[in-house]
Design a protein around this motif. Structure first.
Motif, PDB file in Angstrom:
ATOM      1  N   ASP A 105       0.852  -1.189   0.000  1.00 56.46           N
ATOM      2  CA  ASP A 105       0.000   0.000   0.000  1.00 56.46           C
ATOM      3  C   ASP A 105       0.888   1.239   0.000  1.00 56.46           C
ATOM      4  O   ASP A 105       1.408   1.650   1.044  1.00 56.46           O
ATOM      5  CB  ASP A 105      -0.903  -0.024   1.241  1.00 56.46           C
ATOM      6  CG  ASP A 105      -1.948   1.075   1.234  1.00 56.46           C
ATOM      7  OD1 ASP A 105      -1.709   2.122   0.619  1.00 56.46           O
ATOM      8  OD2 ASP A 105      -3.004   0.868   1.873  1.00 56.46           O
ATOM      9  N   GLN A 107       0.236   4.459  -0.477  1.00 57.94           N
ATOM     10  CA  GLN A 107      -0.262   5.618   0.275  1.00 57.94           C
ATOM     11  C   GLN A 107      -0.053   5.427   1.771  1.00 57.94           C
ATOM     12  O   GLN A 107       0.330   6.361   2.482  1.00 57.94           O
ATOM     13  CB  GLN A 107      -1.749   5.854  -0.035  1.00 57.94           C
ATOM     14  CG  GLN A 107      -2.017   6.380  -1.438  1.00 57.94           C
ATOM     15  CD  GLN A 107      -1.246   7.657  -1.721  1.00 57.94           C
ATOM     16  OE1 GLN A 107      -0.397   7.704  -2.627  1.00 57.94           O
ATOM     17  NE2 GLN A 107      -1.507   8.687  -0.954  1.00 57.94           N
ATOM     18  N   TYR A 108      -0.296   4.227   2.233  1.00 55.21           N
ATOM     19  CA  TYR A 108      -0.069   3.939   3.652  1.00 55.21           C
ATOM     20  C   TYR A 108       1.408   4.071   3.987  1.00 55.21           C
ATOM     21  O   TYR A 108       1.783   4.616   5.028  1.00 55.21           O
ATOM     22  CB  TYR A 108      -0.573   2.537   3.978  1.00 55.21           C
ATOM     23  CG  TYR A 108      -0.437   2.137   5.426  1.00 55.21           C
ATOM     24  CD1 TYR A 108      -0.922   2.940   6.453  1.00 55.21           C
ATOM     25  CD2 TYR A 108       0.171   0.934   5.785  1.00 55.21           C
ATOM     26  CE1 TYR A 108      -0.799   2.575   7.783  1.00 55.21           C
ATOM     27  CE2 TYR A 108       0.301   0.554   7.112  1.00 55.21           C
ATOM     28  CZ  TYR A 108      -0.190   1.380   8.099  1.00 55.21           C
ATOM     29  OH  TYR A 108      -0.067   1.021   9.416  1.00 55.21           O
ATOM     30  N   SER A 111       2.289   7.683   4.336  1.00 58.70           N
ATOM     31  CA  SER A 111       1.755   8.253   5.579  1.00 58.70           C
ATOM     32  C   SER A 111       2.600   7.833   6.779  1.00 58.70           C
ATOM     33  O   SER A 111       2.826   8.620   7.701  1.00 58.70           O
ATOM     34  CB  SER A 111       0.298   7.831   5.774  1.00 58.70           C
ATOM     35  OG  SER A 111       0.194   6.448   6.106  1.00 58.70           O
ATOM     36  N   LEU A 112       3.099   6.567   6.755  1.00 54.69           N
ATOM     37  CA  LEU A 112       3.966   6.110   7.843  1.00 54.69           C
ATOM     38  C   LEU A 112       5.303   6.845   7.814  1.00 54.69           C
ATOM     39  O   LEU A 112       5.832   7.232   8.869  1.00 54.69           O
ATOM     40  CB  LEU A 112       4.204   4.607   7.723  1.00 54.69           C
ATOM     41  CG  LEU A 112       3.028   3.690   8.054  1.00 54.69           C
ATOM     42  CD1 LEU A 112       3.392   2.234   7.775  1.00 54.69           C
ATOM     43  CD2 LEU A 112       2.592   3.851   9.503  1.00 54.69           C
ATOM     44  N   ALA A 142       3.663  -1.665   5.380  1.00 53.79           N
ATOM     45  CA  ALA A 142       2.971  -1.251   4.153  1.00 53.79           C
ATOM     46  C   ALA A 142       2.614  -2.433   3.259  1.00 53.79           C
ATOM     47  O   ALA A 142       1.806  -2.288   2.338  1.00 53.79           O
ATOM     48  CB  ALA A 142       3.826  -0.258   3.379  1.00 53.79           C
ATOM     49  N   ARG A 144       0.920  -4.741   4.315  1.00 49.46           N
ATOM     50  CA  ARG A 144      -0.342  -5.153   4.928  1.00 49.46           C
ATOM     51  C   ARG A 144      -0.316  -6.652   5.266  1.00 49.46           C
ATOM     52  O   ARG A 144      -1.147  -7.434   4.816  1.00 49.46           O
ATOM     53  CB  ARG A 144      -1.513  -4.849   3.991  1.00 49.46           C
ATOM     54  CG  ARG A 144      -1.725  -3.375   3.686  1.00 49.46           C
ATOM     55  CD  ARG A 144      -2.149  -2.621   4.927  1.00 49.46           C
ATOM     56  NE  ARG A 144      -2.640  -1.266   4.621  1.00 49.46           N
ATOM     57  CZ  ARG A 144      -3.090  -0.407   5.536  1.00 49.46           C
ATOM     58  NH1 ARG A 144      -3.081  -0.768   6.814  1.00 49.46           N
ATOM     59  NH2 ARG A 144      -3.513   0.784   5.202  1.00 49.46           N
ATOM     60  N   GLU A 171      -2.127  -0.362  16.152  1.00 52.24           N
ATOM     61  CA  GLU A 171      -3.157   0.141  15.237  1.00 52.24           C
ATOM     62  C   GLU A 171      -3.359  -0.834  14.081  1.00 52.24           C
ATOM     63  O   GLU A 171      -4.500  -1.133  13.691  1.00 52.24           O
ATOM     64  CB  GLU A 171      -2.755   1.510  14.679  1.00 52.24           C
ATOM     65  CG  GLU A 171      -2.838   2.649  15.668  1.00 52.24           C
ATOM     66  CD  GLU A 171      -2.266   3.937  15.072  1.00 52.24           C
ATOM     67  OE1 GLU A 171      -2.093   3.994  13.842  1.00 52.24           O
ATOM     68  OE2 GLU A 171      -2.000   4.872  15.836  1.00 52.24           O
ATOM     69  N   THR A 172      -2.256  -1.306  13.531  1.00 53.05           N
ATOM     70  CA  THR A 172      -2.338  -2.233  12.404  1.00 53.05           C
ATOM     71  C   THR A 172      -2.964  -3.553  12.828  1.00 53.05           C
ATOM     72  O   THR A 172      -3.743  -4.164  12.084  1.00 53.05           O
ATOM     73  CB  THR A 172      -0.937  -2.486  11.820  1.00 53.05           C
ATOM     74  OG1 THR A 172      -0.302  -1.241  11.559  1.00 53.05           O
ATOM     75  CG2 THR A 172      -1.020  -3.288  10.536  1.00 53.05           C
ATOM     76  N   ASP A 175      -6.725  -3.045  13.015  1.00 52.17           N
ATOM     77  CA  ASP A 175      -7.324  -2.858  11.686  1.00 52.17           C
ATOM     78  C   ASP A 175      -7.383  -4.153  10.886  1.00 52.17           C
ATOM     79  O   ASP A 175      -8.330  -4.391  10.140  1.00 52.17           O
ATOM     80  CB  ASP A 175      -6.529  -1.815  10.889  1.00 52.17           C
ATOM     81  CG  ASP A 175      -6.709  -0.406  11.433  1.00 52.17           C
ATOM     82  OD1 ASP A 175      -7.661  -0.193  12.202  1.00 52.17           O
ATOM     83  OD2 ASP A 175      -5.886   0.462  11.105  1.00 52.17           O
ATOM     84  N   ARG A 176      -6.359  -5.013  11.039  1.00 51.84           N
ATOM     85  CA  ARG A 176      -6.229  -6.167  10.153  1.00 51.84           C
ATOM     86  C   ARG A 176      -6.181  -7.515  10.879  1.00 51.84           C
ATOM     87  O   ARG A 176      -5.935  -8.537  10.257  1.00 51.84           O
ATOM     88  CB  ARG A 176      -4.953  -6.024   9.312  1.00 51.84           C
ATOM     89  CG  ARG A 176      -4.937  -4.798   8.424  1.00 51.84           C
ATOM     90  CD  ARG A 176      -3.726  -4.787   7.508  1.00 51.84           C
ATOM     91  NE  ARG A 176      -3.630  -5.999   6.710  1.00 51.84           N
ATOM     92  CZ  ARG A 176      -4.308  -6.205   5.594  1.00 51.84           C
ATOM     93  NH1 ARG A 176      -5.147  -5.285   5.148  1.00 51.84           N
ATOM     94  NH2 ARG A 176      -4.158  -7.325   4.910  1.00 51.84           N
TER      95      ARG A 176
END
Length: 302
Positions: A105, A107-108, A111-112, A142, A144, A171-172, A175-176
């Motif tokens: 990812d 974009q992720y 952001s990181l 990233a 994922r 957080e990850t 989310d996953r």
């Protein structure tokens, strides 16, 4: 679920792991603690499929890992010694990871990098040790992954950055439903991080426990009576490490705290204190009860 069943790995005449078994539940944080050379890094490399086991098997959701690209694409591994392409920057490394992981990812990742304040176009060779570790971590996150393997990842990070790393990993996970397996030579580093801890010693797991149960099922007792007494007064209680000086005894109890307090109160002591133990103290006493000299490993950094 990660299932490690009687796995052995040998390098020449040296067994890094010998008939090691464990199960790691999905969505959990599983900690491996042990002195240098205990086998932590070898186990992580086997789970990631970098190494192939000499005996036994490692299965992830029922599938073998080694020579299985489909399973490996679900795994991200941050080794103790991170590697980057020569003369590369984060942008170039991101392209490499994207080529290897269809789930990458971008974009992720960006952001990181912004959260860690890592420059995208600067040669990674000029980064500090901590920045290189941060870079390896965000590249791995990233992808994922379903499974994140971290080998001494907190080493070289200052306290503020260490907390940021932990926060992002959590957080990850949420989310996953990601599974995290991490190693450290420091119990203090893992105490507030893991759901379950295993102690590796000479290539095997000698102790494994849920962290919360481990910390609450054992406590220190200090008790005093006006009349003479000895250890036999506490017969039937699951006790270790008993010492007595005059009318005051100190010992470690396993079991329910409330039940123990009620029983000890019924003996009408002059003094009674039930004190919590640190995770390090719990490991020392458990290993002592099993006949291992854990104090020597503490000197090596656990």
């Amino acid at each position: 679920m990660i299932r490690v069943d009687k796995v052995s790995k040998r390098f020449g005449d040296f067994y890094a792991l010998k008939e090691l078994s464990c199960e790691i539940s999905s969505g959990s944080v599983y900690g491996l603690v042990g002195a240098n050379g205990a086998g932590k890094s070898t186990l992580l490399r086997l789970i990631s499929g970098v190494y192939r086991e000499d005996a036994g098997e490692i299965l992830i959701d029922g599938e073998p890992v080694f020579n299985n690209p489909r399973v490996k694409q679900r795994i991200a591994f941050v080794a103790d010694e991170v590697f980057f392409l020569q003369h590369s920057d984060l942008g170039r490394m991101a392209k490499l990871y994207a080529a290897a992981y269809p789930s990458f990812d971008e974009q992720y990742f960006k952001s990181l990098a912004a959260r860690f304040k890592l420059p995208m176009n600067k040669n990674i060779a000029a980064f500090s040790k901590g920045m290189r570790r941060q870079s390896a971590l965000i590249l791995s996150l990233a992808t994922r992954p379903s499974i994140l393997l971290l080998d001494e990842t907190f080493d070289g990070l200052d306290p503020i950055m260490r907390n940021l790393v932990k926060s992002i990993v959590y957080e990850t996970m949420v989310d996953r439903d990601m599974t995290v397996v991490l190693s450290s030579h420091s119990l203090r580093e893992l105490e507030d991080t893991c759901d379950q801890l295993s102690l590796l010693y000479n290539g095997g797991i000698v102790f494994e426990s849920d962290v919360q149960n481990l910390k609450t099922r054992m406590f220190k007792v200090q008790i005093a009576f006006s009349e003479p007494f000895d250890k036999s007064r506490f017969e039937g209680m699951d006790m270790i490490n008993y010492t007595q000086r005059g009318c005051v005894a100190n010992f470690i109890l396993r079991g329910g705290r409330d039940e123990a307090k009620a029983k000890l109160d019924g003996m009408q002591p002059l003094l009674l204190e039930l004190l919590p133990l640190s995770l390090e103290e719990v490991f020392v006493y458990e290993m002592d009860a099993l006949g291992y000299d854990f104090s020597s490993q503490l000197k090596e950094g656990i």
